[in-house]
Design a protein around this motif. Structure first.
Motif, short mmCIF file in Angstrom:
data_model
loop_
_atom_site.label_atom_id
_atom_site.label_comp_id
_atom_site.label_asym_id
_atom_site.label_seq_id
_atom_site.Cartn_x
_atom_site.Cartn_y
_atom_site.Cartn_z
N UNK A 47 -70.01 89.54 103.59
CA UNK A 47 -71.41 89.39 104.01
C UNK A 47 -72.38 89.27 102.83
N UNK A 48 -71.93 89.65 101.64
CA UNK A 48 -72.79 89.50 100.46
C UNK A 48 -73.06 88.04 100.14
N UNK A 49 -72.27 87.13 100.69
CA UNK A 49 -72.45 85.70 100.46
C UNK A 49 -73.51 85.09 101.38
N UNK A 50 -73.99 85.83 102.34
CA UNK A 50 -74.88 85.29 103.37
C UNK A 50 -76.17 84.70 102.80
N UNK A 51 -76.79 85.34 101.83
CA UNK A 51 -78.04 84.82 101.29
C UNK A 51 -77.83 83.46 100.63
N UNK A 52 -76.77 83.31 99.85
CA UNK A 52 -76.51 82.02 99.20
C UNK A 52 -76.24 80.95 100.23
N UNK A 53 -75.49 81.29 101.28
CA UNK A 53 -75.21 80.32 102.35
C UNK A 53 -76.51 79.89 103.01
N UNK A 54 -77.34 80.84 103.38
CA UNK A 54 -78.60 80.52 104.05
C UNK A 54 -79.54 79.71 103.16
N UNK A 55 -79.56 79.99 101.86
CA UNK A 55 -80.39 79.22 100.93
C UNK A 55 -79.95 77.76 100.90
N UNK A 56 -78.64 77.54 100.85
CA UNK A 56 -78.12 76.17 100.82
C UNK A 56 -78.40 75.47 102.14
N UNK A 57 -78.18 76.15 103.25
CA UNK A 57 -78.45 75.54 104.56
C UNK A 57 -79.93 75.20 104.71
N UNK A 58 -80.79 76.04 104.20
CA UNK A 58 -82.23 75.77 104.25
C UNK A 58 -82.57 74.52 103.44
N UNK A 59 -81.91 74.36 102.30
CA UNK A 59 -82.12 73.19 101.44
C UNK A 59 -81.79 71.88 102.17
N UNK A 60 -80.81 71.93 103.07
CA UNK A 60 -80.37 70.74 103.81
C UNK A 60 -80.87 70.76 105.27
N UNK A 61 -81.86 71.57 105.55
CA UNK A 61 -82.34 71.76 106.91
C UNK A 61 -82.77 70.49 107.62
N UNK A 62 -83.26 69.52 106.89
CA UNK A 62 -83.72 68.27 107.51
C UNK A 62 -82.57 67.49 108.15
N UNK A 63 -81.35 67.76 107.72
CA UNK A 63 -80.17 67.04 108.23
C UNK A 63 -79.39 67.84 109.26
N UNK A 64 -79.75 69.09 109.46
CA UNK A 64 -79.00 69.95 110.38
C UNK A 64 -79.52 69.78 111.80
N UNK A 65 -78.62 69.40 112.69
CA UNK A 65 -78.96 69.20 114.10
C UNK A 65 -78.88 70.53 114.84
N UNK A 66 -77.88 71.34 114.51
CA UNK A 66 -77.71 72.62 115.17
C UNK A 66 -76.84 73.55 114.36
N UNK A 67 -76.98 74.84 114.65
CA UNK A 67 -76.23 75.86 113.92
C UNK A 67 -75.90 76.98 114.89
N UNK A 68 -74.66 77.46 114.80
CA UNK A 68 -74.24 78.59 115.61
C UNK A 68 -73.47 79.56 114.72
N UNK A 69 -73.86 80.81 114.73
CA UNK A 69 -73.17 81.83 113.95
C UNK A 69 -72.58 82.88 114.87
N UNK A 70 -71.34 83.24 114.59
CA UNK A 70 -70.65 84.23 115.42
C UNK A 70 -70.08 85.32 114.51
N UNK A 71 -70.62 86.53 114.59
CA UNK A 71 -70.01 87.63 113.84
C UNK A 71 -68.73 88.08 114.54
N UNK A 72 -67.73 88.43 113.76
CA UNK A 72 -66.47 88.90 114.34
C UNK A 72 -66.10 90.20 113.62
N UNK A 73 -66.73 91.31 114.02
CA UNK A 73 -66.55 92.57 113.31
C UNK A 73 -65.10 93.08 113.31
#
Length: 87
Positions: free
Chosen positions: A15-41
């Motif tokens: 989960x420590x990687x989440x911020x870097x992932x979200x920063x990159x996804x935000x950078x490409x937000x104009x191209x993202x049609x949809x996003x679904x996240x599923x936690x699996x504890x």
């Protein structure tokens, strides 16, 4: 500009990687049609699926940046058909 539909599957093993992932996804937000996240504890992972409509180079760049993050596994599936958005 020719674009393609792609599905980017992301498995986050730390989960420590989440911020870097979200920063990159935000950078490409104009191209993202949809996003679904599923936690699996139960397995201590999260699974994210991203649908994009973008030029192949842009999809590859996003995938490459995500793939360089430690404890993150990704796989990208491209549609077979390309579309021309300049019609």
């Amino acid at each position: 500009m020719e674009t393609r539909i792609a599905l980017v599957g992301i498995v986050v093993e730390n989960k420590d990687s989440a911020k870097r992932i979200n920063d990159i996804l935000h950078e490409y937000g104009a191209y993202i049609v949809g996003r679904m996240g599923i936690p699996y504890p139960k397995r201590n992972v999260s699974v994210i699926s991203i649908v994009m409509d973008a030029p192949s180079d842009t999809i590859s760049a996003l995938s490459g940046k995500l793939g360089m993050i430690p404890h993150v596994n990704i796989k990208t599936v491209y549609s077979k058909l390309a579309s021309n958005t300049d019609k």
